[in-house]
Every structure is written in C-alpha cells, then in structure tokens.
Design a protein around this motif. Structure first.
Motif, PDB file in Angstrom:
ATOM      1  N   LEU A  33     -14.120  94.989  35.968  1.00  0.00           N
ATOM      2  CA  LEU A  33     -14.072  93.684  35.299  1.00  0.00           C
ATOM      3  C   LEU A  33     -15.293  93.470  34.421  1.00  0.00           C
ATOM      4  O   LEU A  33     -16.369  94.004  34.686  1.00  0.00           O
ATOM      5  N   SER A  34     -15.112  92.626  33.412  1.00  0.00           N
ATOM      6  CA  SER A  34     -16.258  92.237  32.591  1.00  0.00           C
ATOM      7  C   SER A  34     -17.082  91.215  33.360  1.00  0.00           C
ATOM      8  O   SER A  34     -16.639  90.656  34.356  1.00  0.00           O
ATOM      9  N   ASP A  35     -18.297  90.963  32.886  1.00  0.00           N
ATOM     10  CA  ASP A  35     -19.161  89.991  33.561  1.00  0.00           C
ATOM     11  C   ASP A  35     -18.511  88.617  33.618  1.00  0.00           C
ATOM     12  O   ASP A  35     -18.661  87.887  34.597  1.00  0.00           O
ATOM     13  N   GLU A  36     -17.791  88.258  32.578  1.00  0.00           N
ATOM     14  CA  GLU A  36     -17.134  86.947  32.523  1.00  0.00           C
ATOM     15  C   GLU A  36     -16.009  86.848  33.557  1.00  0.00           C
ATOM     16  O   GLU A  36     -15.821  85.812  34.193  1.00  0.00           O
ATOM     17  N   ASP A  37     -15.274  87.946  33.737  1.00  0.00           N
ATOM     18  CA  ASP A  37     -14.165  87.948  34.695  1.00  0.00           C
ATOM     19  C   ASP A  37     -14.648  88.013  36.134  1.00  0.00           C
ATOM     20  O   ASP A  37     -13.902  87.707  37.056  1.00  0.00           O
ATOM     21  N   ARG A  38     -15.880  88.420  36.348  1.00  0.00           N
ATOM     22  CA  ARG A  38     -16.416  88.495  37.706  1.00  0.00           C
ATOM     23  C   ARG A  38     -16.811  87.123  38.252  1.00  0.00           C
ATOM     24  O   ARG A  38     -17.095  86.988  39.434  1.00  0.00           O
ATOM     25  N   GLU A  39     -16.852  86.116  37.390  1.00  0.00           N
ATOM     26  CA  GLU A  39     -17.251  84.780  37.843  1.00  0.00           C
ATOM     27  C   GLU A  39     -16.303  84.252  38.901  1.00  0.00           C
ATOM     28  O   GLU A  39     -16.729  83.737  39.929  1.00  0.00           O
ATOM     29  N   ILE A  40     -14.997  84.361  38.653  1.00  0.00           N
ATOM     30  CA  ILE A  40     -14.007  83.874  39.606  1.00  0.00           C
ATOM     31  C   ILE A  40     -12.944  84.948  39.786  1.00  0.00           C
ATOM     32  O   ILE A  40     -12.286  85.336  38.826  1.00  0.00           O
ATOM     33  N   ILE A  41     -12.773  85.399  41.016  1.00  0.00           N
ATOM     34  CA  ILE A  41     -11.715  86.357  41.331  1.00  0.00           C
ATOM     35  C   ILE A  41     -10.694  85.626  42.188  1.00  0.00           C
ATOM     36  O   ILE A  41     -11.030  85.036  43.227  1.00  0.00           O
ATOM     37  N   ARG A  42      -9.455  85.648  41.737  1.00  0.00           N
ATOM     38  CA  ARG A  42      -8.375  84.998  42.479  1.00  0.00           C
ATOM     39  C   ARG A  42      -7.747  86.021  43.420  1.00  0.00           C
ATOM     40  O   ARG A  42      -7.402  87.114  43.004  1.00  0.00           O
ATOM     41  N   LEU A  43      -7.567  85.615  44.649  1.00  0.00           N
ATOM     42  CA  LEU A  43      -7.043  86.490  45.686  1.00  0.00           C
ATOM     43  C   LEU A  43      -5.817  85.841  46.307  1.00  0.00           C
ATOM     44  O   LEU A  43      -5.878  84.697  46.759  1.00  0.00           O
ATOM     45  N   VAL A  44      -4.699  86.564  46.301  1.00  0.00           N
ATOM     46  CA  VAL A  44      -3.459  86.056  46.883  1.00  0.00           C
ATOM     47  C   VAL A  44      -3.206  86.811  48.186  1.00  0.00           C
ATOM     48  O   VAL A  44      -2.750  87.951  48.155  1.00  0.00           O
ATOM     49  N   PRO A  45      -3.514  86.196  49.336  1.00  0.00           N
ATOM     50  CA  PRO A  45      -3.278  86.875  50.614  1.00  0.00           C
ATOM     51  C   PRO A  45      -1.860  86.644  51.115  1.00  0.00           C
ATOM     52  O   PRO A  45      -1.272  85.596  50.888  1.00  0.00           O
ATOM     53  N   ASP A  46      -1.331  87.628  51.789  1.00  0.00           N
ATOM     54  CA  ASP A  46      -0.033  87.475  52.440  1.00  0.00           C
ATOM     55  C   ASP A  46      -0.199  86.557  53.648  1.00  0.00           C
ATOM     56  O   ASP A  46      -1.262  86.497  54.249  1.00  0.00           O
ATOM     57  N   ARG A  47       0.851  85.852  53.981  1.00  0.00           N
ATOM     58  CA  ARG A  47       0.799  84.908  55.095  1.00  0.00           C
ATOM     59  C   ARG A  47       0.510  85.603  56.428  1.00  0.00           C
ATOM     60  O   ARG A  47      -0.122  85.054  57.304  1.00  0.00           O
ATOM     61  N   ALA A  48       0.957  86.850  56.565  1.00  0.00           N
ATOM     62  CA  ALA A  48       0.786  87.574  57.823  1.00  0.00           C
ATOM     63  C   ALA A  48      -0.528  88.354  57.884  1.00  0.00           C
ATOM     64  O   ALA A  48      -0.784  89.055  58.857  1.00  0.00           O
ATOM     65  N   LEU A  49      -1.364  88.226  56.873  1.00  0.00           N
ATOM     66  CA  LEU A  49      -2.640  88.949  56.848  1.00  0.00           C
ATOM     67  C   LEU A  49      -3.580  88.388  57.909  1.00  0.00           C
ATOM     68  O   LEU A  49      -3.782  87.174  57.974  1.00  0.00           O
ATOM     69  N   PRO A  50      -4.169  89.249  58.733  1.00  0.00           N
ATOM     70  CA  PRO A  50      -5.132  88.745  59.724  1.00  0.00           C
ATOM     71  C   PRO A  50      -6.362  88.154  59.041  1.00  0.00           C
ATOM     72  O   PRO A  50      -6.831  88.661  58.016  1.00  0.00           O
ATOM     73  N   ALA A  51      -6.889  87.095  59.604  1.00  0.00           N
ATOM     74  CA  ALA A  51      -8.040  86.411  59.030  1.00  0.00           C
ATOM     75  C   ALA A  51      -9.255  87.327  58.963  1.00  0.00           C
ATOM     76  O   ALA A  51     -10.045  87.254  58.026  1.00  0.00           O
ATOM     77  N   GLU A  52      -9.404  88.191  59.942  1.00  0.00           N
ATOM     78  CA  GLU A  52     -10.539  89.114  59.966  1.00  0.00           C
ATOM     79  C   GLU A  52     -10.518  90.037  58.745  1.00  0.00           C
ATOM     80  O   GLU A  52     -11.555  90.278  58.120  1.00  0.00           O
ATOM     81  N   THR A  53      -9.337  90.511  58.372  1.00  0.00           N
ATOM     82  CA  THR A  53      -9.200  91.375  57.195  1.00  0.00           C
ATOM     83  C   THR A  53      -9.531  90.599  55.925  1.00  0.00           C
ATOM     84  O   THR A  53     -10.194  91.118  55.025  1.00  0.00           O
ATOM     85  N   LEU A  54      -9.107  89.342  55.870  1.00  0.00           N
ATOM     86  CA  LEU A  54      -9.386  88.512  54.698  1.00  0.00           C
ATOM     87  C   LEU A  54     -10.883  88.263  54.543  1.00  0.00           C
ATOM     88  O   LEU A  54     -11.435  88.363  53.446  1.00  0.00           O
ATOM     89  N   VAL A  55     -11.553  87.953  55.631  1.00  0.00           N
ATOM     90  CA  VAL A  55     -12.998  87.705  55.583  1.00  0.00           C
ATOM     91  C   VAL A  55     -13.735  88.975  55.170  1.00  0.00           C
ATOM     92  O   VAL A  55     -14.663  88.938  54.338  1.00  0.00           O
ATOM     93  N   THR A  56     -13.326  90.113  55.701  1.00  0.00           N
ATOM     94  CA  THR A  56     -13.964  91.384  55.338  1.00  0.00           C
ATOM     95  C   THR A  56     -13.775  91.683  53.861  1.00  0.00           C
ATOM     96  O   THR A  56     -14.720  92.107  53.172  1.00  0.00           O
ATOM     97  N   LEU A  57     -12.575  91.448  53.351  1.00  0.00           N
ATOM     98  CA  LEU A  57     -12.318  91.707  51.934  1.00  0.00           C
ATOM     99  C   LEU A  57     -13.140  90.796  51.035  1.00  0.00           C
ATOM    100  O   LEU A  57     -13.700  91.247  50.033  1.00  0.00           O
TER     101      LEU A  57
END
Length: 129
Positions: free
Chosen positions: A84-108
């Motif tokens: 990503l460019s420096d400008e695109d690194r400001e905000i990264i949008r992440l779409v997690p699946d509903r069944a994703l464990p919270a621990e995996t989300l926090v690690t990511l």
C-alpha cells in the motif's frame, strides 16, 4: 373578637393548562408532517434476498484465518500493508467473518499495526429490525 371562617383556597384554573397542552399537540402535529407521504401505488425495493458484499478496498478474513483482497488469492498481512501507499496505510478496512474467533481477529489487527497500518477499521453488518 370576631372569628373568621377559614376561607377555602381558590383552585387554580385548569383551563390555561388545557389550552397549553392543546397548543402543544397542534404544534407537534404540524411540525411532525415534514415529509410528504409516499404514493400508495409505489412499491419499494426489497433487499432481504441480497447477499452482502465487502467494500472494494477492504481486506477480508475468513473463519480459517485466510486473508483475501478484492477476491484475489490468499494474501499475507505484512505483504498487503507493504504493497500500500503511505496514504492508503492510514485506514485499513477489515471485513471479518462472523464465525472468526476473536483471538484470530486481535492477532491479525496487531500484525497489521506492526506492519505499518495506522488505523484498522472493522466493517460490520447493521441489522435491520
């Protein structure tokens, strides 16, 4: 010495209170009709059967922890942020699946921040009732 009979206290007139309540009722009836009612012949679009779709600039994470971007093959968090460019690194949008464990989300999200992402926003679905 004269004894005075106790005089009854005069009741406050309630007609003034009734008038105020009535005027408030009329005011809110008039102020509440700001939008024109819909035409009864109009049938609105139903979206219950549509599937949700991630925003085009969002990183999608599946329940098994695999990441994809724009439907492409699996990507790595560090290499994704590095591309990503420096400008695109400001905000990264992440779409997690509903069944994703919270621990995996926090690690990511930690991995994304460590790779240089300034903010990580989670994209969720708003439930309509």
């Amino acid at each position: 010495m004269r004894r005075f009979a106790k005089s009854k206290p005069q009741r406050e007139p309630t007609i003034a209170l009734i008038n105020i309540v009535f005027l408030m009722l009329v005011f809110f009836m008039v102020a509440g009709t700001l939008a024109q009612p819909l035409d009864p012949d109009l049938k609105l679009v139903e979206t219950r059967a549509l599937e949700g779709q991630a925003p085009p600039d969002a990183l999608v994470i599946y329940p098994d922890g695999r990441l994809t971007f724009q439907g492409a093959a699996q990507v790595d968090a560090a290499s994704y942020v590095a591309s990503l460019s420096d400008e695109d690194r400001e905000i990264i949008r992440l779409v997690p699946d509903r069944a994703l464990p919270a621990e995996t989300l926090v690690t990511l999200t930690r991995d994304l921040r460590a790779a240089g992402a300034q903010k990580v926003m989670l994209v969720t679905q708003r439930a309509l009732q």
